[in-house]
Design an enzyme around this catalytic site. Structure first.
Site, short mmCIF file in Angstrom:
data_model
loop_
_atom_site.label_atom_id
_atom_site.label_comp_id
_atom_site.label_asym_id
_atom_site.label_seq_id
_atom_site.Cartn_x
_atom_site.Cartn_y
_atom_site.Cartn_z
N LYS A 106 14.20 9.85 52.16
CA LYS A 106 12.86 10.26 51.72
C LYS A 106 11.87 9.09 51.75
O LYS A 106 10.76 9.22 52.26
CB LYS A 106 12.95 10.83 50.30
CG LYS A 106 11.65 10.92 49.58
CD LYS A 106 11.83 11.43 48.18
CE LYS A 106 11.98 10.39 47.10
NZ LYS A 106 10.75 9.72 46.67
N ASN A 107 12.30 7.94 51.21
CA ASN A 107 11.34 6.84 51.07
C ASN A 107 11.03 6.15 52.40
O ASN A 107 10.11 5.35 52.49
CB ASN A 107 11.85 5.81 50.06
CG ASN A 107 11.73 6.32 48.64
OD1 ASN A 107 11.22 7.42 48.41
ND2 ASN A 107 12.20 5.53 47.68
N CYS B 249 3.05 7.03 35.60
CA CYS B 249 4.17 7.95 35.77
C CYS B 249 5.27 7.55 34.82
O CYS B 249 5.15 6.54 34.11
CB CYS B 249 4.65 7.97 37.21
SG CYS B 249 5.50 6.49 37.67
N ARG C 274 2.37 1.40 37.06
CA ARG C 274 2.33 1.39 38.52
C ARG C 274 0.92 1.30 39.11
O ARG C 274 0.39 2.26 39.66
CB ARG C 274 3.07 2.60 39.08
CG ARG C 274 4.52 2.60 38.67
CD ARG C 274 5.26 3.76 39.23
NE ARG C 274 5.67 3.56 40.61
CZ ARG C 274 6.44 4.42 41.27
NH1 ARG C 274 6.86 5.50 40.69
NH2 ARG C 274 6.79 4.18 42.51
N VAL D 35 -2.22 0.02 41.76
CA VAL D 35 -2.31 -0.03 43.23
C VAL D 35 -3.20 -1.19 43.68
O VAL D 35 -3.71 -1.20 44.78
CB VAL D 35 -2.81 1.30 43.84
CG1 VAL D 35 -1.76 2.39 43.70
CG2 VAL D 35 -4.14 1.73 43.24
N ASP D 36 -3.38 -2.18 42.77
CA ASP D 36 -4.28 -3.30 43.08
C ASP D 36 -3.89 -4.03 44.37
O ASP D 36 -4.76 -4.45 45.15
CB ASP D 36 -4.31 -4.29 41.89
CG ASP D 36 -2.91 -4.79 41.51
OD1 ASP D 36 -1.98 -3.97 41.47
OD2 ASP D 36 -2.76 -6.00 41.28
N LEU D 37 -2.59 -4.17 44.63
CA LEU D 37 -2.16 -4.91 45.82
C LEU D 37 -2.52 -4.15 47.10
O LEU D 37 -2.88 -4.76 48.12
CB LEU D 37 -0.65 -5.19 45.78
CG LEU D 37 -0.15 -5.98 44.56
CD1 LEU D 37 1.37 -6.07 44.55
CD2 LEU D 37 -0.73 -7.40 44.57
N ASP E 232 16.15 1.68 42.24
CA ASP E 232 16.41 3.12 42.36
C ASP E 232 17.88 3.50 42.13
O ASP E 232 18.22 4.68 42.14
CB ASP E 232 15.95 3.64 43.73
CG ASP E 232 14.43 3.76 43.81
OD1 ASP E 232 13.76 3.63 42.77
OD2 ASP E 232 13.91 4.00 44.92
N ARG F 119 12.94 16.44 43.92
CA ARG F 119 11.99 15.62 44.68
C ARG F 119 12.72 14.74 45.68
O ARG F 119 12.18 14.40 46.73
CB ARG F 119 11.19 14.71 43.73
CG ARG F 119 10.36 15.48 42.74
CD ARG F 119 9.57 14.53 41.91
NE ARG F 119 8.73 13.70 42.77
CZ ARG F 119 7.86 12.83 42.34
NH1 ARG F 119 7.70 12.64 41.05
NH2 ARG F 119 7.13 12.13 43.18
C1 UD1 Z 1 8.72 2.36 46.16
C2 UD1 Z 1 9.66 3.52 46.12
C3 UD1 Z 1 10.38 3.58 44.78
C4 UD1 Z 1 11.05 2.26 44.47
C5 UD1 Z 1 10.06 1.11 44.60
C6 UD1 Z 1 10.70 -0.26 44.46
C7 UD1 Z 1 8.78 5.26 47.54
C8 UD1 Z 1 8.10 6.58 47.64
N1 UD1 Z 1 8.92 4.75 46.32
O1 UD1 Z 1 7.72 2.59 45.17
O2 UD1 Z 1 11.35 4.63 44.85
O3 UD1 Z 1 11.54 2.29 43.16
O4 UD1 Z 1 9.43 1.15 45.90
O5 UD1 Z 1 11.74 -0.40 45.36
O6 UD1 Z 1 9.21 4.70 48.51
N2 UD1 Z 1 2.85 -3.14 41.87
C9 UD1 Z 1 1.68 -3.74 41.45
N3 UD1 Z 1 0.54 -3.50 42.17
C10 UD1 Z 1 0.55 -2.70 43.28
C11 UD1 Z 1 1.74 -2.13 43.71
C12 UD1 Z 1 2.89 -2.37 42.98
O7 UD1 Z 1 1.65 -4.44 40.45
O8 UD1 Z 1 -0.53 -2.53 43.90
C13 UD1 Z 1 4.08 -3.38 41.09
C14 UD1 Z 1 4.72 -2.10 40.55
O9 UD1 Z 1 4.12 -1.69 39.35
C15 UD1 Z 1 6.16 -2.51 40.41
C16 UD1 Z 1 6.37 -3.47 41.58
O10 UD1 Z 1 5.06 -3.90 41.98
O11 UD1 Z 1 6.34 -3.22 39.20
C17 UD1 Z 1 7.06 -2.86 42.78
O12 UD1 Z 1 6.44 -1.64 43.12
P1 UD1 Z 1 6.41 -1.09 44.60
O13 UD1 Z 1 7.42 -1.83 45.41
O14 UD1 Z 1 5.02 -1.06 45.08
O15 UD1 Z 1 6.91 0.41 44.39
P2 UD1 Z 1 6.40 1.69 45.16
O16 UD1 Z 1 6.04 1.36 46.55
O17 UD1 Z 1 5.41 2.41 44.32
#
Ligand code: UD1
Length: 417
Positions: A22-23, A116, A121, A123-125, A304, A396
């Protein structure tokens, strides 16, 4: 709301097959927006998250046909560049349309994802990466408005490893003008699979499987066909099912290379693993040894699988500590596992698990995708009946988990509400 009823304590035996990841599929589905025409994806499981992403692509104007594990996505007539709140709020992965929409239309309007169950979580990055490539970002009324004339190659250095932001940056960069460098990129197999897909489409990305990616922007990409990689988290969940029920099982159609961190931990637990090219046979440990785990980015132990491994540790012969540096608050399963008579104390982001002799069935509630998998595993091993509610979470990310587990001897039934 459907429930699972599990009569625990049954031995499992035989072979269980893993579905497509899925991911890996979700970002690839959004990447199809980068080229006009028909893409064909093979080995796509029928999962709620995937159906939801198909719905979002249709909203954007794509034609999506999905049957027999084959998905055809025709993006020829896409013209709408918005991901509405009602979809993004249900599935955070919708944020992955941001990069492709910006690259194709020079404009994107994507609802800001909320929190969630596993943490805030942000999305700043993702947004910083788009800005580095020249996009102007405004946040208004709960929406991200992104605009640019033409994205430009840039040096993007992530202060934190993020799978999602790496994927979005890659998809935005492939058709940007000039060279983009991504430093501290995620190296998860799902990112490597996205890189393979983009390169087959005609992108020029080097550095696959390393944290330093270099992307030479190209003029245009072409639609292609590709087989999706197996789901390492589903495979890992099944291996733990064998370990927790002390059953000898074979997990087939998986990629052992993607499961190294779990394989090492299961070996420390005392399990034997017979590893072939596309399958792993698990010979369970008679006595489950306690093993500390800290979830970290790839190639370390995956967040995960943290909940599922913790479920296994509840039956270990001793004490261990489980931490999660990726999502430090991802411990919603602890309280539910304790309802099954586990002995877990959660303090300052560390779960101390004191192994018990047996778990006992109870009514529990699924709180998120992987926490629900942990409850299923614990239910399989517990004495008596476990009833798990809110299993829409598990739908899911696990394709017909009750059917797959029943086929190897589990007593698990779905009860329709
Ligand atoms: C993806 C996976 C999820 C998995 C995660 C980590 C999918 C659909 N989801 O989630 O199953 O658990 O990778 O392997 O593939 N963060 C920030 N700012 C950002 C983005 C992330 O601070 O803009 C932080 C997050 O809060 C978290 C960490 O970075 O603490 C890692 O998150 P990230 O790798 O981005 O997870 P997802 O891509 O959301």
């Amino acid at each position: 709301m459907d429930k699972f009823i599990i009569n625990g304590g049954k031995k499992l035996s035989g072979t269980i097959k893993v579905s497509g990841a899925k991911n890996a599929i979700l970002p690839i589905m959004t990447a199809t927006l980068l080229a006009k025409g028909k893409t064909i994806l093979h080995n796509v499981p029928y999962l709620n998250d995937i159906k939801m992403m198909a719905h979002l692509l249709r909203v954007i104007g794509a034609r999506v046909d999905f049957a027999d594990e084959v998905m055809e996505i025709d993006t020829t007539h896409c013209s709408f560049f918005e991901a509405p709140y009602e979809l993004v709020s249900k599935m955070r992965a919708s944020i992955w349309v941001l990069g492709p929409l910006l690259a194709r239309f020079g404009e994107a309007k994507v609802s800001f994802p909320g929190g969630c169950a596993i943490g805030t979580r942000p999305v700043d990055l993702h947004l910083k990466a788009m800005e580095a490539m020249g996009a102007k970002i405004d946040i208004e009324h709960g929406y991200i408005f992104a605009k640019c004339e033409k994205l430009k190659g840039a040096k993007i250095e992530f202060e934190k490893v993020s799978v999602g932001a790496t994927a979005n940056a890659l998809m935005a960069a492939v058709t940007a003008e000039g060279v983009t460098e991504i430093i501290n990129a995620a190296t998860e197999p799902e990112i490597s699979s996205l890189i393979d897909f983009l390169n087959i489409m005609g992108a020029k990305i080097s550095g696959k499987s390393t944290s330093h990616l270099i992307i030479q922007g190209v003029e245009r990409l072409n639609p292609v066909a590709m087989n999706m990689i197996p789901d390492r988290i589903e495979a890992g969940t099944f291996l733990i099912a064998g370990a927790i029920t002390k059953s000898r099982i074979t997990v087939d159609r998986c990629c052992p290379e993607h499961l190294q961190a779990l394989i090492e931990k299961l070996t420390e637990v005392g399990c034997d693993l017979n590893i072939k090219e596309n399958s792993i046979e698990l010979i369970p440990a008679e006595h489950i040894r306690p093993v500390d785990v800290t979830a970290v980015p790839h190639p370390g132990f995956p967040t995960d699988l943290q909940a599922q491994f913790l479920a296994l540790m509840t039956l270990s012969e001793g004490e261990c500590k489980i931490k999660d540096t990726v999502f430090p608050d991802r411990f919603m399963h602890v309280a539910e596992l304790n309802r099954l008579d586990a002995n877990i104390i959660l303090e300052n982001g560390v779960a101390t698990v004191k192994g018990v002799e047996s778990l006992s069935g109870a009514e529990v509630m699924a709180t998120d995708l992987r926490a629900s998998a942990a409850l299923v595993l614990a239910g399989l091993a517990a004495n008596g009946q476990t009833i798990i509610s809110r299993i829409y979470h598990i739908d899911r990310g696990y394709e017909q988990i009750e059917k797959k587990l029943s086929e190897i001897g589990a007593d698990i039934q779905r009860v329709l509400a």
